[in-house]
Structures are given as structure tokens and as C-alpha cells.
Enzyme design. Structure first.
Site, PDB file in Angstrom:
ATOM      1  CB  VAL A  51      12.123  18.886  24.119  1.00 54.82           C
ATOM      2  CG1 VAL A  51      11.699  19.959  25.113  1.00 54.82           C
ATOM      3  CG2 VAL A  51      13.026  19.490  23.053  1.00 54.82           C
ATOM      4  N   GLY A  96       6.821  15.418  26.769  1.00 61.86           N
ATOM      5  CA  GLY A  96       8.105  15.263  26.081  1.00 61.86           C
ATOM      6  C   GLY A  96       7.883  15.109  24.597  1.00 61.86           C
ATOM      7  CE  LYS A  97       5.670  15.118  19.121  1.00 62.92           C
ATOM      8  NZ  LYS A  97       4.267  14.719  19.244  1.00 62.92           N
ATOM      9  CB  SER A  98      12.437  12.545  20.367  1.00 62.15           C
ATOM     10  OG  SER A  98      11.703  11.366  20.300  1.00 62.15           O
ATOM     11  CG  ASP A 137       4.057  13.484  16.087  1.00 60.08           C
ATOM     12  OD1 ASP A 137       2.859  13.665  16.389  1.00 60.08           O
ATOM     13  OD2 ASP A 137       4.756  14.386  15.587  1.00 60.08           O
TER      14      ASP A 137
END
Ligand code: NAD
Length: 400
Positions: A51, A96-98, A137
Site C-alpha cells: 500500500v 507506504g507499507k507491505s 517491521d
């Protein structure tokens, strides 16, 4: 988990309809399946989410979460938090992030390496172009980042790498260093106490929690309780953090560590000056917040307090230092690592810690000042500052 309440924010700052539309929608949401052949006759499949919330201020920055329960919604929420966090501390990144829906605890090293190779394969363009810059993360760590670097051959494609593999000395400790520093500033400013006279309980004993507890203890604070997913450990005289870190390193968990045992709920209800939830989201709910006896909460984790929990804490007069401020030390170090990769400069650990403390200290003062001026919580004040930055950047780029 709730991120920013734009209705509440627009009482304090002007958010045009177009800007609101952009902020309410993510720029990109992708779902893929990572399929990996892990032996001659066995394959493994995991859903993967990517995202980008808002990239007005720079490339999408955010960690890779490896967890069996991660969802697209959770990844979206975390990406949005990154937009506000990077803006609040004014590093030139967007949000953002995954997330990869898999339990890293059940995987062999061989399976894990193959999974990360597949992640890079799927994300090749995002990583090579620099559009998305990942970091560790929950559930991922420096080794995974080293594999990503190895596959992309670009030092700046990923941050949180081990120092010997193009990483930054101090990046591993950076988030905890920042949380501990903000907690130190907050007990001083909010409770009028010095860190040596304050007592702390830290939930989560992974990267963020263990380093936070360790630094606070090194600075003379009494850390009376820590916990991981298996158990909490309590000692009213203060825990020996060095011993506990060694124990957790050897056993992988705190379950059998020496000390009085307690649950994660009991830890959050301890009569200490400050509690630091540094594990997972949604632990301080409308219900659990009722039992909080500390006068200060410093959010080490992303989203540990629900909106209902926040309201209960505010009613009780408990001050909350929000995640986007408290745990921003990690992204500040990531920015230094990314900049170092581009310039080839050499940066030492003490310099990294100094930069984190300077930037977080200045941001803390700014947030406390806005909270006082606008008569809001520290969370709303931090969001006002962050949203102001993002709105201005969207204007500068002609988006609104
Ligand atoms: P980690 O995987 O290293 O450690 C997580 C810890 O939480 C472990 O001790 C685990 O046992 C514990 N835990 C898991 N489920 C729990 C539960 N239900 N109750 C209590 N404890 C539980 O993860 P991390 O990197 O330390 O991340 C922790 C939090 O900090 C996450 O919210 C993450 O998004 C946030 N964060 C991490 C970084 C970073 O640099 N790693 C940066 C900013 C924010």
C-alpha cells in the site's frame, strides 16, 4: 486501529475538499500471492499486500510486516501512519507499507530466504525504481533487508540492513532509542520527574520493546516489567535488562525468565509512572484503558490505542504520546541510511543517536507547543503538524 480523524483535524486546520479526497484514498493498494517452491515436492503460498497511502513528500517508506494475521486493512492503516510519521519529523518520504500473511516463527531459514527472494521478484520495479523503500517491521529484521539488497544490488533500495551489509550502525536500536528518549522527555515535561526517578513497564520485547527498556534502564530508570507474547516478567526493584535480553536471545521468549510472572493485561495496569506498549496494535481499548494506573502512555508500537481507549485515557487525565512521534526514531535512522547509501558517506552510531534525539526533541517541543496552543491532546497536535506538512506538499506539487 484508527489513524487520523480528518473531521477532528479540520476543526484546527483548513483541509479543502480535494485535499480531503486525496488523503482519504490510498494512491495504490496491491494484493499478490507469493508462491515459493521450498523443496522438490512442496510449495508455500502467502498473500502479500503493498500500500502507498500518500507520496506527496517523497517515495513510499514503510516496513515489511510478516504476520499470519496481517490484512490489507491493517497494511493500509500502517501505510497511512507512515505518511503522518515521516511528515511529522520532516524526513522526505511518503507513507507506504507491505505485509506478508505468514507466520515467520514456523518457517525454516531456507523457506524464509526463498520467500524474500520471491518478494523481491514480485516487487522488482517498486524496489529498483526507489518508489518504495522498505525496512524491518513486526516479524522481519536486518537479515531480510540484507537479502533484498543482495537481490536488487542497490544500497538505497532498502533500509534496516545489517551494518556490514551497507547498513547503518545504530539502525537496529534506533526505534527503541527514540522511544526511550521521547519517554525520558515526556516524564520530565508532563510528569515533572527525571528519568532516574521514574518507573516504567514495557509491553513487547522484540526490536522496539527490548531496546526501549534497555536504554531507559541504562539511563537509570526503573523498568519494573517487560513482556512478550508468552509472558510478562516483573520485579518491583527494577529488572536486569542485560540479563533478560541475553535470556530472550538464547530462548527466543521470556516464558521461563527469572522473576514474578504477569499477563500482558496486568502489565498495562501496573502502578508505574509510564507504560510503553511496544508490541502490537489495539491493546489499549475502551475496556483495558479503564485499568491503566500510569499517568503517561508512550506508544512504542504502531496503533496500540483504539479510539475508545484514547477517550477513556483522556477522561482519566492520562497523557498519551502518539506513535507517530514516539516511534519515529526508526524512520529517522532509515533516512540517514538511505542518504548515506546515496552519498557514500560514513556515519557512526553516536552520530545517528544524536540526530534521532535532536530531531525527536525538536518535534516533541513542537507538538507540546501546538497541544498547549490549541488545547488538544498530543495525538491531535502531532496530526495537526503532520497534516500541515502533507497539505503544503500537495499544494507545492499542484495536486490541490
Ligand atoms: P518484533 O517482531 O521485533 O517484536 C514484537 C514483540 O511483541 C515480541 O516480543 C512479541 O513476542 C511481542 N508480541 C507479539 N504479540 C503480542 C501480544 N499479543 N501481546 C504482547 N506482546 C506481543 O517487532 P518490532 O519491530 O519490535 O515492532 C513492534 C511494534 O513497533 C509494531 O507495532 C511495529 O509496527 C512498531 N514499529 C517498529 C519499528 C522497527 O523499527 N522495528 C519502527 C516503528 C514502529
Amino acid at each position: 486501529m484508527e489513524s487520523v480523524n480528518l473531521d477532528l483535524l479540520s476543526k484546527h486546520i483548513d483541509i479543502s475538499d480535494n485535499a480531503r479526497l486525496l488523503l482519504e484514498h490510498c494512491e495504490k493498494k496491491t494484493i499478490c500471492t507469493l508462491t515459493v517452491r521450498v523443496s522438490e515436492d512442496r510449495m508455500l503460498a502467502a498473500e502479500m499486500y503493498l500500500v502507498y497511502h500518500n507520496t506527496a513528500r517523497g517515495p513510499a517508506k514503510g516496513g515489511i510486516r510478516l504476520s499470519p494475521s496481517v490484512t490489507l486493512d491493517e497494511t493500509t492503516d500502517l501505510a497511512e501512519r507512515m505518511t503522518w510519521k515521516t511528515a511529522l519529523v520532516k524526513v522526505p518520504f511518503g507513507g507506504g507499507k507491505s505485509g506478508i500473511a505468514i507466520d515467520p516463527g514456523t518457517m525454516t531459514l531456507f523457506e524464509r530466504i526463498n520467500l524474500i527472494h520471491e518478494y523481491v521478484h514480485i516487487m522488482k520495479w517498486e524496489l529498483a525504481s526507489g518508489a518504495y523503500v522498505p525496512a524491518p517491521d513486526l516479524g522481519s529484521g536486518p537479515k531480510d533487508m540484507a537479502i533484498i539488497y543482495g537481490e536488487t544490488h542497490q544500497l538505497e533500495s532498502v533500509t534496516g540492513k545489517p551494518p556490514r551489509v551497507g547498513g547503518l550502525p545504530g539502525r537496529l536500536e534506533a526505534t527503541g532509542r527514540g522511544v526511550a528518549h521521547v519517554a525520558r522527555l515526556a516524564v520530565n515535561k508532563v510528569l515533572g520527574k527525571s528519568v532516574e526517578d521514574a518507573t516504567f513497564a514495557v509491553q513487547g520485547f522484540g526490536n522496539v520493546g527490548s531496546w526501549t527498556a534497555r536504554f531507559l534502564s541504562d539511563w537509570g530508570a526503573k523498568v519494573v516489567a517487560v513482556s512478550d507474547v508468552t509472558s510478562g516478567v516483573y520485579n518491583g526493584q527494577g529488572l536486569d535488562l542485560e540479563k533478560l535480553r541475553t535470556f530472550a536471545g538464547r530462548h527466543g521468549e521470556l516464558r521461563d525468565a527469572l522473576g514474578e510472572k504477569m499477563t500482558n493485561e496486568e502489565l498495562l495496569a501496573l502502578d508505574v509512572d509510564c507504560i510503553i506498549p511496544a508490541a502490537v496494535e489495539n491493546v489499549l481499548t475502551g475496556e483495558t484503558a479503564q485499568s491503566v494506573r500510569a499517568r503517561l502512555v508512550v506508544e512504542g508500537a504502531n496503533g496500540p490505542t483504539t479510539a475508545a481507549g484514547d477517550a477513556v485515557l483522556a477522561d482519566k487525565g492520562v497523557k498519551v504520546i502518539p506513535d507517530i512521534l514516539a516511534n519515529a526514531g526508526g524512520v529517522i535512522a532509515s533516512y540517514i541510511e538511505w542518504r548515506k547509501a546515496k552519498s557514500g558517506s560514513i556515519t557512526g552510531k553516536e552520530e545517528v543517536f544524536e540526530s534521532i534525539e535532536d530531531l525527536l526533541g525538536a518535534t516533541f517541543e513542537e507538538v507540546v507547543g501546538v497541544a498547549a496552543a490549541k488545547k488538544t491532546t498530543h495525538r491531535t497536535a502531532a496530526q495537526i503538524v503532520a497534516a500541515g506538512e502533507v497539505l503544503q506538499a500537495m499544494q507545492d506539487r499542484g495536486w490541490v
